[in-house]
Design a protein around this motif. Structure first.
Motif, PDB file in Angstrom:
ATOM      1  N   LEU A   1       0.819  -1.317  -0.090  1.00  0.00           N
ATOM      2  CA  LEU A   1       0.071  -0.168   0.044  1.00  0.00           C
ATOM      3  C   LEU A   1       0.816   1.343   0.084  1.00  0.00           C
ATOM      4  O   LEU A   1       0.517   2.135  -0.652  1.00  0.00           O
ATOM      5  N   VAL A   2       1.933   1.255   0.702  1.00  0.00           N
ATOM      6  CA  VAL A   2       2.727   2.318   0.848  1.00  0.00           C
ATOM      7  C   VAL A   2       3.408   2.683  -0.695  1.00  0.00           C
ATOM      8  O   VAL A   2       3.624   3.800  -0.845  1.00  0.00           O
ATOM      9  N   VAL A   3       3.513   1.639  -1.369  1.00  0.00           N
ATOM     10  CA  VAL A   3       4.015   1.817  -2.770  1.00  0.00           C
ATOM     11  C   VAL A   3       2.958   2.873  -3.529  1.00  0.00           C
ATOM     12  O   VAL A   3       3.314   3.722  -4.405  1.00  0.00           O
ATOM     13  N   LEU A   4       1.660   2.567  -3.438  1.00  0.00           N
ATOM     14  CA  LEU A   4       0.531   3.162  -4.031  1.00  0.00           C
ATOM     15  C   LEU A   4       0.666   4.668  -3.591  1.00  0.00           C
ATOM     16  O   LEU A   4       0.457   5.534  -4.189  1.00  0.00           O
ATOM     17  N   GLU A   5       0.837   4.729  -2.175  1.00  0.00           N
ATOM     18  CA  GLU A   5       0.882   5.985  -1.789  1.00  0.00           C
ATOM     19  C   GLU A   5       1.965   6.948  -2.427  1.00  0.00           C
ATOM     20  O   GLU A   5       1.958   8.133  -2.635  1.00  0.00           O
ATOM     21  N   ALA A   6       3.182   6.337  -2.581  1.00  0.00           N
ATOM     22  CA  ALA A   6       4.375   6.935  -3.069  1.00  0.00           C
ATOM     23  C   ALA A   6       3.930   7.273  -4.419  1.00  0.00           C
ATOM     24  O   ALA A   6       4.275   8.453  -5.015  1.00  0.00           O
ATOM     25  N   LEU A   7       3.204   6.473  -5.282  1.00  0.00           N
ATOM     26  CA  LEU A   7       2.944   6.999  -6.617  1.00  0.00           C
ATOM     27  C   LEU A   7       1.997   7.901  -6.690  1.00  0.00           C
ATOM     28  O   LEU A   7       2.106   8.958  -7.461  1.00  0.00           O
ATOM     29  N   ALA A   8       0.825   8.066  -5.838  1.00  0.00           N
ATOM     30  CA  ALA A   8       0.206   9.298  -5.624  1.00  0.00           C
ATOM     31  C   ALA A   8       0.967  10.675  -5.443  1.00  0.00           C
ATOM     32  O   ALA A   8       0.565  11.488  -5.346  1.00  0.00           O
ATOM     33  N   ALA A   9       1.974  10.546  -4.639  1.00  0.00           N
ATOM     34  CA  ALA A   9       2.967  11.565  -4.188  1.00  0.00           C
ATOM     35  C   ALA A   9       3.822  11.907  -5.375  1.00  0.00           C
ATOM     36  O   ALA A   9       4.761  13.056  -5.486  1.00  0.00           O
ATOM     37  N   GLY A  10       3.730  11.256  -6.584  1.00  0.00           N
ATOM     38  CA  GLY A  10       4.415  11.622  -7.797  1.00  0.00           C
ATOM     39  C   GLY A  10       6.163  11.222  -7.573  1.00  0.00           C
ATOM     40  O   GLY A  10       6.916  11.807  -8.181  1.00  0.00           O
ATOM     41  N   LEU A  11       6.154  10.004  -7.000  1.00  0.00           N
ATOM     42  CA  LEU A  11       7.419   9.486  -6.829  1.00  0.00           C
ATOM     43  C   LEU A  11       7.818   8.449  -7.961  1.00  0.00           C
ATOM     44  O   LEU A  11       6.849   7.511  -7.877  1.00  0.00           O
ATOM     45  N   PRO A  12       8.908   8.111  -8.386  1.00  0.00           N
ATOM     46  CA  PRO A  12       9.318   6.898  -9.183  1.00  0.00           C
ATOM     47  C   PRO A  12       9.405   5.653  -8.030  1.00  0.00           C
ATOM     48  O   PRO A  12       9.906   5.944  -6.918  1.00  0.00           O
ATOM     49  N   VAL A  13       8.886   4.501  -8.394  1.00  0.00           N
ATOM     50  CA  VAL A  13       9.110   3.524  -7.304  1.00  0.00           C
ATOM     51  C   VAL A  13       9.676   2.498  -7.706  1.00  0.00           C
ATOM     52  O   VAL A  13       9.339   1.850  -8.900  1.00  0.00           O
ATOM     53  N   LEU A  14      10.432   1.708  -6.846  1.00  0.00           N
ATOM     54  CA  LEU A  14      11.128   0.311  -6.882  1.00  0.00           C
ATOM     55  C   LEU A  14      10.620  -0.322  -6.117  1.00  0.00           C
ATOM     56  O   LEU A  14      10.385  -0.145  -4.825  1.00  0.00           O
ATOM     57  N   TYR A  15      10.163  -1.741  -6.245  1.00  0.00           N
ATOM     58  CA  TYR A  15       9.269  -2.597  -5.335  1.00  0.00           C
ATOM     59  C   TYR A  15       9.774  -3.879  -5.731  1.00  0.00           C
ATOM     60  O   TYR A  15       9.844  -4.266  -6.642  1.00  0.00           O
ATOM     61  N   ALA A  16       9.741  -4.712  -4.642  1.00  0.00           N
ATOM     62  CA  ALA A  16       9.863  -6.158  -4.418  1.00  0.00           C
ATOM     63  C   ALA A  16       8.621  -6.781  -4.696  1.00  0.00           C
ATOM     64  O   ALA A  16       8.527  -7.989  -5.230  1.00  0.00           O
ATOM     65  N   SER A  17       7.596  -6.261  -3.942  1.00  0.00           N
ATOM     66  CA  SER A  17       6.410  -7.040  -4.234  1.00  0.00           C
ATOM     67  C   SER A  17       5.316  -5.757  -3.901  1.00  0.00           C
ATOM     68  O   SER A  17       5.315  -5.106  -2.915  1.00  0.00           O
TER      69      SER A  17
END
Length: 366
Positions: free
Chosen positions: A275-291
């Motif tokens: 969920l925090v990955v989706l929050e980072a997307l909403a904040a306009g960040l590029p994201v790297l995620y394992a899961s």
């Protein structure tokens, strides 16, 4: 329809925030009761117009009796429980009060823990005994649903409704960015890699510290607290990056911290919903995620979210390589923010409320 939400505690946390998103959007008359003393948190809920009852920290039989009286006198049509203690006591209290439409949300179930408690045979047995007093259980992930079925919960009683977010809560604000960086001692032009979560062994934050060591000039901002913090601080010293790692501790809401970041990384393994990955997307960040199952589902249908990159579990160089690439892209954009993105309406707060309302209609026979 009158709905009583029973939660173990209103302390800042994921379950509490999910409930707040839900109560604000349900088309029903909702009240909340907490089995602990929330203090100022309850006042914030009341300021939003939500009726909050506090039953205190009495013994289990006394608390269950008070809860039964509250349910009966409030003439509630549905009782919805959240977190382990509330799921056990709330479902029994509802049955004693004569309310049959009872729904529970299972947030955290694994081989090792049940809603944050060690998964002993006694804990599981008590949880399952309470489950039989209800009519439906909402699992926040397919993995949680699978655990419930493995324990013997009938498939027809389990519904998967994923965690959600209100994207507007995470919108980028340059003033918040400047204030957070000043407080953390990070210069305005320094690229910041961020990670958010409970600092526990096995969450991958050690990999993130080592990866930042291979990204000269970048600062790592870790938001959260937990039993592994001391070990992670020592690792930063051993890797020679202690001066480039900031431990922000736990925060009530991550928006300000996300605003301070330039690249977001989530190295947590397959047990993470992301969920925090989706929050980072909403904040306009590029994201790297394992899961992150929501993003993985989209990628499987060739609808990958721009600015997101899944890390390889088999390649130890996947994280440092992707991190260097994103930092280079950040430099080429001259620090410009990406637009807010999402994984779709299914993970919106409105979608959460719509799905839960349908469960209420079903258990209430409407």
């Amino acid at each position: 329809m009158r709905v009583l939400h029973v939660i173990s505690t209103l302390a800042h946390g994921g379950a509490e925030h999910q409930l707040r998103l839900l109560v604000r959007r349900l088309p029903h008359d909702c009240e909340v009761v907490t089995l602990s003393r929330p203090g100022a948190v309850a006042e914030a809920w009341r300021a939003d117009g939500t009726t909050v009852h506090e039953l205190g920290d009495g013994g289990n039989p006394a608390t269950t009796a008070r809860l039964r009286r509250l349910i009966r006198h409030g003439h509630f049509d549905v009782v919805h429980t959240h977190l382990y203690r509330a799921c056990v006591q709330g479902r029994f209290a509802a049955r004693l009060a004569g309310v049959r439409p009872v729904v529970a949300t299972a947030h955290h179930l694994s081989e090792r823990s049940v809603e944050g408690r060690p998964a002993s045979a006694g804990v599981r047995a008590l949880y399952l005994a309470g489950e039989r007093a209800g009519r439906a259980t909402i699992a926040v992930t397919p993995a949680v649903a699978g655990r419930l079925r493995a324990w013997g919960v009938p498939d027809a009683r389990v519904t998967v409704i994923p965690k959600a977010l209100d994207a507007a809560e995470y919108r980028y604000d340059p003033q918040l960015r400047a204030a957070a960086r000043a407080r953390l001692g990070i210069a305005p032009g320094v690229p910041v890699v961020g990670g958010v979560g409970r600092l526990e062994h096995g969450k991958g934050f050690d990999r993130l510290i080592r990866a930042v060591g291979a990204a000269p000039g970048a600062t790592l901002l870790l938001v959260g607290d937990g039993p592994a913090r001391v070990a992670l601080e020592r690792l930063a010293v051993i890797e020679g990056v202690a001066d480039r790692v900031r431990f922000a501790g736990a925060v009530g809401h991550v928006r300000e911290m996300l605003c301070a970041m330039d690249v977001f990384a989530s190295p947590a393994g397959p047990d993470s919903f992301g969920l925090v990955v989706l929050e980072a997307l909403a904040a306009g960040l590029p994201v790297l995620y394992a899961s992150c199952p929501p993003l993985e589902d989209l990628a499987a249908t060739r609808a990958a979210v721009p600015g997101s990159h899944r890390l390889s579990a088999r390649d130890p160089e996947s994280l440092p390589r992707a991190l260097r690439t994103e930092l280079l892209c950040h430099q080429e954009r001259h620090g410009a923010r990406l637009p807010p993105r999402s994984a779709g309406d299914r993970y919106s707060a409105t979608g959460l409320a719509d799905s839960v309302a349908r469960v209420y209609d079903r258990v209430a026979g409407r």
